[in-house]
Design a protein around this motif. Structure first.
Motif, PDB file in Angstrom:
ATOM      1  N   LEU A 144    -101.090  52.110  -4.458  1.00 20.98           N
ATOM      2  CA  LEU A 144    -100.314  50.894  -3.124  1.00 20.98           C
ATOM      3  C   LEU A 144     -99.897  51.766  -2.146  1.00 20.98           C
ATOM      4  O   LEU A 144     -99.002  52.434  -2.426  1.00 20.98           O
ATOM      5  CB  LEU A 144     -99.102  49.828  -4.382  1.00 20.98           C
ATOM      6  CG  LEU A 144     -98.703  48.778  -3.039  1.00 20.98           C
ATOM      7  CD1 LEU A 144     -99.727  47.559  -2.974  1.00 20.98           C
ATOM      8  CD2 LEU A 144     -97.351  48.511  -3.428  1.00 20.98           C
ATOM      9  N   HIS A 145    -100.410  51.183  -0.588  1.00 22.38           N
ATOM     10  CA  HIS A 145     -99.494  51.560   0.326  1.00 22.38           C
ATOM     11  C   HIS A 145     -98.189  51.298   0.476  1.00 22.38           C
ATOM     12  O   HIS A 145     -98.366  50.583   0.599  1.00 22.38           O
ATOM     13  CB  HIS A 145    -100.683  51.858   1.138  1.00 22.38           C
ATOM     14  CG  HIS A 145    -100.440  52.575   3.010  1.00 22.38           C
ATOM     15  ND1 HIS A 145     -99.942  51.954   4.035  1.00 22.38           N
ATOM     16  CD2 HIS A 145    -100.002  53.810   2.788  1.00 22.38           C
ATOM     17  CE1 HIS A 145    -100.082  53.001   4.732  1.00 22.38           C
ATOM     18  NE2 HIS A 145     -99.822  53.840   4.299  1.00 22.38           N
ATOM     19  N   ILE A 146     -97.783  52.256   0.802  1.00 25.42           N
ATOM     20  CA  ILE A 146     -95.610  51.500   0.433  1.00 25.42           C
ATOM     21  C   ILE A 146     -95.802  50.874   1.587  1.00 25.42           C
ATOM     22  O   ILE A 146     -94.555  49.934   1.608  1.00 25.42           O
ATOM     23  CB  ILE A 146     -95.063  53.019  -0.348  1.00 25.42           C
ATOM     24  CG1 ILE A 146     -94.768  53.918  -1.407  1.00 25.42           C
ATOM     25  CG2 ILE A 146     -93.170  52.611  -0.414  1.00 25.42           C
ATOM     26  CD1 ILE A 146     -94.732  54.388  -1.975  1.00 25.42           C
ATOM     27  N   PRO A 147     -96.057  51.776   3.124  1.00 24.17           N
ATOM     28  CA  PRO A 147     -94.943  51.301   4.146  1.00 24.17           C
ATOM     29  C   PRO A 147     -96.002  50.069   4.830  1.00 24.17           C
ATOM     30  O   PRO A 147     -95.008  48.576   4.956  1.00 24.17           O
ATOM     31  CB  PRO A 147     -96.458  52.572   5.074  1.00 24.17           C
ATOM     32  CG  PRO A 147     -96.057  53.236   4.741  1.00 24.17           C
ATOM     33  CD  PRO A 147     -96.329  52.671   2.671  1.00 24.17           C
ATOM     34  N   THR A 148     -97.281  49.750   4.127  1.00 26.01           N
ATOM     35  CA  THR A 148     -98.182  48.022   4.320  1.00 26.01           C
ATOM     36  C   THR A 148     -98.240  46.999   3.516  1.00 26.01           C
ATOM     37  O   THR A 148     -98.466  45.764   3.409  1.00 26.01           O
ATOM     38  CB  THR A 148     -99.515  48.460   5.100  1.00 26.01           C
ATOM     39  OG1 THR A 148    -100.166  48.985   3.855  1.00 26.01           O
ATOM     40  CG2 THR A 148     -99.480  48.753   6.720  1.00 26.01           C
ATOM     41  N   LEU A 149     -97.359  47.942   1.982  1.00 22.30           N
ATOM     42  CA  LEU A 149     -98.250  47.036   0.701  1.00 22.30           C
ATOM     43  C   LEU A 149     -99.765  46.774   0.536  1.00 22.30           C
ATOM     44  O   LEU A 149     -99.693  45.841  -0.928  1.00 22.30           O
ATOM     45  CB  LEU A 149     -97.137  45.407   0.135  1.00 22.30           C
ATOM     46  CG  LEU A 149     -95.376  46.450   0.299  1.00 22.30           C
ATOM     47  CD1 LEU A 149     -94.844  44.958   0.738  1.00 22.30           C
ATOM     48  CD2 LEU A 149     -95.187  46.957  -0.388  1.00 22.30           C
ATOM     49  N   HIS A 150    -100.141  47.427   1.494  1.00 21.99           N
ATOM     50  CA  HIS A 150    -101.426  46.805   1.326  1.00 21.99           C
ATOM     51  C   HIS A 150    -102.737  47.957  -0.247  1.00 21.99           C
ATOM     52  O   HIS A 150    -101.631  48.918  -0.389  1.00 21.99           O
ATOM     53  CB  HIS A 150    -102.385  47.151   2.473  1.00 21.99           C
ATOM     54  CG  HIS A 150    -102.294  46.093   3.214  1.00 21.99           C
ATOM     55  ND1 HIS A 150    -102.305  46.671   4.315  1.00 21.99           N
ATOM     56  CD2 HIS A 150    -101.887  45.409   2.777  1.00 21.99           C
ATOM     57  CE1 HIS A 150    -102.105  45.407   5.456  1.00 21.99           C
ATOM     58  NE2 HIS A 150    -101.693  44.609   4.389  1.00 21.99           N
ATOM     59  N   ILE A 151    -103.654  47.503  -1.066  1.00 22.32           N
ATOM     60  CA  ILE A 151    -104.116  48.028  -2.165  1.00 22.32           C
ATOM     61  C   ILE A 151    -105.346  49.194  -1.370  1.00 22.32           C
ATOM     62  O   ILE A 151    -106.255  48.298  -0.712  1.00 22.32           O
ATOM     63  CB  ILE A 151    -104.603  47.176  -3.166  1.00 22.32           C
ATOM     64  CG1 ILE A 151    -103.292  46.571  -4.316  1.00 22.32           C
ATOM     65  CG2 ILE A 151    -104.964  47.761  -4.006  1.00 22.32           C
ATOM     66  CD1 ILE A 151    -103.483  45.828  -4.820  1.00 22.32           C
ATOM     67  N   HIS A 152    -104.989  50.132  -1.703  1.00 24.01           N
ATOM     68  CA  HIS A 152    -106.484  51.304  -1.040  1.00 24.01           C
ATOM     69  C   HIS A 152    -107.022  52.065  -2.305  1.00 24.01           C
ATOM     70  O   HIS A 152    -106.472  51.919  -3.393  1.00 24.01           O
ATOM     71  CB  HIS A 152    -106.366  52.606  -0.254  1.00 24.01           C
ATOM     72  CG  HIS A 152    -105.422  51.606   0.812  1.00 24.01           C
ATOM     73  ND1 HIS A 152    -104.711  52.388   1.969  1.00 24.01           N
ATOM     74  CD2 HIS A 152    -105.475  50.888   1.101  1.00 24.01           C
ATOM     75  CE1 HIS A 152    -104.166  52.444   2.761  1.00 24.01           C
ATOM     76  NE2 HIS A 152    -104.776  50.560   2.424  1.00 24.01           N
ATOM     77  N   THR A 153    -108.853  51.948  -2.635  1.00 22.14           N
ATOM     78  CA  THR A 153    -109.199  52.075  -3.308  1.00 22.14           C
ATOM     79  C   THR A 153    -109.112  53.489  -2.969  1.00 22.14           C
ATOM     80  O   THR A 153    -109.757  54.074  -1.558  1.00 22.14           O
ATOM     81  CB  THR A 153    -110.387  51.748  -3.511  1.00 22.14           C
ATOM     82  OG1 THR A 153    -110.338  50.620  -4.309  1.00 22.14           O
ATOM     83  CG2 THR A 153    -111.460  52.201  -4.771  1.00 22.14           C
TER      84      THR A 153
END
Ligand code: EPU
Length: 338
Positions: A144-153
């Protein structure tokens, strides 16, 4: 999501350091984690993700939010004749996963038995032992990318694995929270018993090299050499094994013919920190409740009520003496929380 105030962390770090955190939040789902991060962002508190707490030294109370990862679950994604792909949530216990894989006769992580901590922490420092590192079996991970709350693989090469290092300790430090890890394991074992201690154990006990025997050998060796964090506070190896140039290694070899040296490539040589620390007279050192483990000087210990600062100062003194004697700068492996 439950936000607890003023929580004692003694039972949440394997060094058993008695400190408090201002807030403590346990997350067991992605929604709870996002909620916790929103709370943190609103108040701009510093935060810290805690897995097993097995690679951290607290030197004072933490004036922020500790996020305790309890994401659980594992799933087989795919299998063929030779391999199996298993996706594991980051809050799972690492050793329990190793045990599960060995019981299923899937090979790849048996040499990493008994390493304390969680699955999510494993790739951050590219855990390694007895000739194996997690990078050899890690297919991908989700974070989980903390600044955007998006999930990255991240695929394996994206993690930029090195000895006890990855992108998550370098340019992405504190930017991501690992959610899950996918491992590619072998159904037909590829055994690695090249490490001297493992080979010796198998020979002495007249055991065939097999998946299960290597697993038991690693457990026995670790139990013999490393203190059990349940009994004596510690965080495994406190320092990394240093790399020096070939020139430096050759100079040292003339002065100390018994110095063990492991060439890594044409101009880099790895030297066991344990040997350097022992030569400086620290092995078995004890003052009040802090000290250096008598069987493995790379491990610093809290016998009962040592403070994080006492362990930190001991580490500094060890580093100074190794630097003065060998001109080698040791680097802590454990994350030191000021
Ligand atoms: N040694 C000494 N004195 C000692 C112990 C060791 O001089 O009392 C020297 C010996 O030359 C020995 C060498 O150190 O051959 C290596 O010792 P050992 O096999 O115990 O491994 P290590 O280099 O001290 C590393 C990892 C451990 C891992 C073991 C086994 C690091 C920082 N540590 O320790 O990982 O379990 O190898 O693979 O790379 C950890 O990261 O927390 C950890 C325990």
């Amino acid at each position: 999501m439950l936000i607890q105030s003023s929580v004692n962390l003694k039972n949440y770090n394997t060094f058993k350091i008695d400190v408090n955190t201002r807030y403590f939040v346990e997350f067991c789902s992605l929604d709870e984690l996002r909620e916790a991060l929103t709370f943190i962002n609103q108040h701009t508190y510093p935060f810290l993700i805690l897995g097993g707490g097995s690679n951290i030294l607290f030197t004072s109370d933490f004036d922020g939010v500790v996020l305790k990862n309890t994401l659980k679950g594992k799933k087989i994604l795919q299998e063929d004749e030779e391999h199996i792909w298993i996706k594991v949530q980051s809050g799972e216990n690492w050793h329990k996963l190793v045990e599960y894989c060995v019981n299923n006769h899937w090979s790849g992580i048996e040499n990493l038995a008994l390493i304390p901590g969680t699955v999510g922490a494993a790739p951050i420092q590219n855990i390694g032992a007895y000739g194996t590192e997690i990078q050899e079996v890690l297919e991908s991970l989700e974070a989980l990318h903390i600044p955007t709350l998006h999930i990255h693989t991240f695929l394996n090469p994206d993690c930029q694995f090195e000895y006890r290092n990855s992108i998550f300790k370098k340019q992405y430090l504190n930017q991501y929270i690992i959610l899950s890890v996918t491992l590619k394991l072998r159904k037909k074992p590829k055994l690695n018993y090249s490490y001297a201690d493992v080979q010796q154990f198998l020979e002495q006990n007249q055991l065939e090299p097999s998946l299960v025997n290597i697993y038991h050998a690693v457990i026995a060796i670790r139990k013999e050499k490393l203190p059990d964090p349940a009994m004596v506070g510690n965080a495994g190896s406190f320092f990394k094994n240093p790399y020096v140039t070939l020139d430096h290694a050759n100079t040292l070899k003339k002065l100390y013919p018994n110095m063990p040296q492991y060439p890594l490539n044409e101009d880099t040589v790895k030297i066991p920190a344990a040997w350097l620390i022992e030569q400086c007279g620290w092995k078995g050192y004890r003052n009040q409740d802090f000290g250096v483990h008598p069987k493995q000087p790379l491990v610093l210990v809290n016998y009962a009520n040592a403070s994080g600062m006492q362990i930190y100062e001991l580490a500094q003194n060890i580093m100074i003496s190794v630097k003065n004697k060998f001109n080698i700068q040791l680097e802590p492996e454990v994350h030191i929380k000021p």
